[in-house]
Design an enzyme around this catalytic site. Structure first.
Site, short mmCIF file in Angstrom:
data_model
loop_
_atom_site.label_atom_id
_atom_site.label_comp_id
_atom_site.label_asym_id
_atom_site.label_seq_id
_atom_site.Cartn_x
_atom_site.Cartn_y
_atom_site.Cartn_z
N HIS A 1 21.39 -32.17 22.50
CA HIS A 1 20.76 -33.43 22.11
C HIS A 1 21.53 -34.06 20.95
CE1 HIS A 1 18.96 -30.63 19.29
NE2 HIS A 1 18.44 -31.62 18.59
N HIS B 1 21.08 -34.97 17.81
CA HIS B 1 20.97 -34.79 16.36
C HIS B 1 22.29 -34.31 15.75
CE1 HIS B 1 16.29 -34.52 16.52
NE2 HIS B 1 16.74 -35.76 16.46
N ASP C 1 23.15 -32.35 13.40
CA ASP C 1 23.46 -30.93 13.16
C ASP C 1 23.82 -30.19 14.45
OD1 ASP C 1 20.71 -31.23 13.85
OD2 ASP C 1 20.27 -29.22 13.08
N HIS C 2 23.87 -30.93 15.55
CA HIS C 2 24.32 -30.35 16.83
C HIS C 2 25.60 -31.01 17.33
CE1 HIS C 2 20.41 -28.22 17.61
NE2 HIS C 2 20.10 -29.04 16.62
N HIS D 1 11.46 -33.02 21.98
CA HIS D 1 12.07 -33.05 20.64
C HIS D 1 12.85 -34.36 20.50
CE1 HIS D 1 13.99 -31.58 16.99
NE2 HIS D 1 15.18 -31.78 17.53
N ASP E 1 16.98 -27.47 20.31
CA ASP E 1 15.77 -27.52 19.49
C ASP E 1 14.52 -27.74 20.34
OD1 ASP E 1 17.44 -27.26 17.34
OD2 ASP E 1 17.18 -29.31 16.61
N HIS F 1 18.39 -22.60 15.94
CA HIS F 1 18.02 -22.33 14.53
C HIS F 1 17.37 -20.96 14.41
CE1 HIS F 1 18.62 -26.42 12.90
NE2 HIS F 1 18.21 -26.84 14.10
ZN LIG Z 1 17.20 -31.53 16.75
#
Ligand SMILES: [Zn+2]
Length: 257
Positions: free
Chosen positions: A55, A57, A59-60, A113, A130, A168
């Site tokens: 996805h 975001h 941090d990915h 999410h 996530d 995570h």
């Molecule tokens: Zn995320």
């Protein structure tokens, strides 16, 4: 046999490096940062064949650009989201076949999410970003609780011996909540002790088996009477469906975070 290695990034992100044992060609899942990945690839003389994104975001995805400066590889990702440098937009039913790495994944749509969140399933392993977490699930930012419940139900239908590779390390905090929902569930208490001990040794607890998730993750247990009753106590109303129970348990956890 595949070998999956966690490269740690930021506070608690896992970037997964996936390969067949003895094969130097790898897939990189959700590189939020390029530096730790480049370091790991270099140390182990590995060659990336593809980047797989669950996805949008940051941090990915934050490491895509930096990785592409070193390796010209395709970027697979959710067709409904904007992913930097994406070459292969994917949705439910699509397949990812990596010839050199000898890896093959099915794509699952798992919105909730984020709106277009996808997961990759193959070799008894689920890379779920996530959407699902060990003992928990992602926050619902863009989708509806009903969508998220459907996504988690889809995961629950996979074989019990599937390994859950989420992005995570949240297991301990998630189990703290699971104990509130089901104080008498001895498997949850036991998993909590084991997780606390592992963390104290500096060890992570991902992946986990789907069978363990189904026994201890409250977000996969909306159909269980005890969870249903706990959600009704929390919301002080009658809940008619598993999806309503899920939505309530999610809201309950949000209220404590
Ligand atoms: Zn995320």
């Amino acid at each position: 046999m595949i070998e999956v290695t966690a490269v740690d990034a930021f506070e608690d992100n896992y970037i997964w490096i996936v390969r067949q044992k003895g094969n130097a060609n790898v897939a990189i899942v959700d590189p939020g940062d390029e530096d730790p990945v480049l370091h790991y690839l270099h140390e182990n003389a590995l060659i990336p064949e593809a980047i797989l994104i669950t996805h949008h975001h940051r941090d990915h995805t934050g490491g895509i650009e930096g990785l592409l400066q070193h390796f010209q590889v395709p970027v697979y990702g959710p067709r409904l989201e904007r992913i930097p440098h994406m070459t292969h937009p994917l949705g439910e039913g699509d397949k990812v076949v990596l010839a050199h790495a000898q890896l093959e994944f099915q794509v699952l749509d798992v919105p909730g999410h984020t709106k277009g969140h996808i997961s990759y399933y193959g070799h008894d392993s689920l890379f779920c970003g996530d959407a699902l977490f060990t003992a928990g699930c992602g926050r619902i930012f863009e989708g509806t609780p009903e969508q998220m419940h459907n996504s988690l139900t889809k995961f629950a239908s996979l074989p019990d011996h599937s390994y859950i590779y989420c992005a995570h390390e949240y297991t301990l905090a998630n189990l703290r909540f699971a104990r509130i929902v089901e104080p008498d569930n001895t498997l949850i208490s036991q998993r909590y002790q084991e997780t606390a001990a592992a963390n104290a040794r500096g060890e992570g607890t991902v992946p986990a088996l789907l069978s363990l998730e189904k026994a201890t993750n409250p977000f996969l247990r909306s159909h269980i009477n005890i969870v249903h009753a706990a959600a009704e106590r929390f919301s002080q109303q009658k809940l008619d469906s598993d999806a309503d129970v899920f939505a309530t348990v999610r809201r309950w956890k949000d209220s404590l975070d």
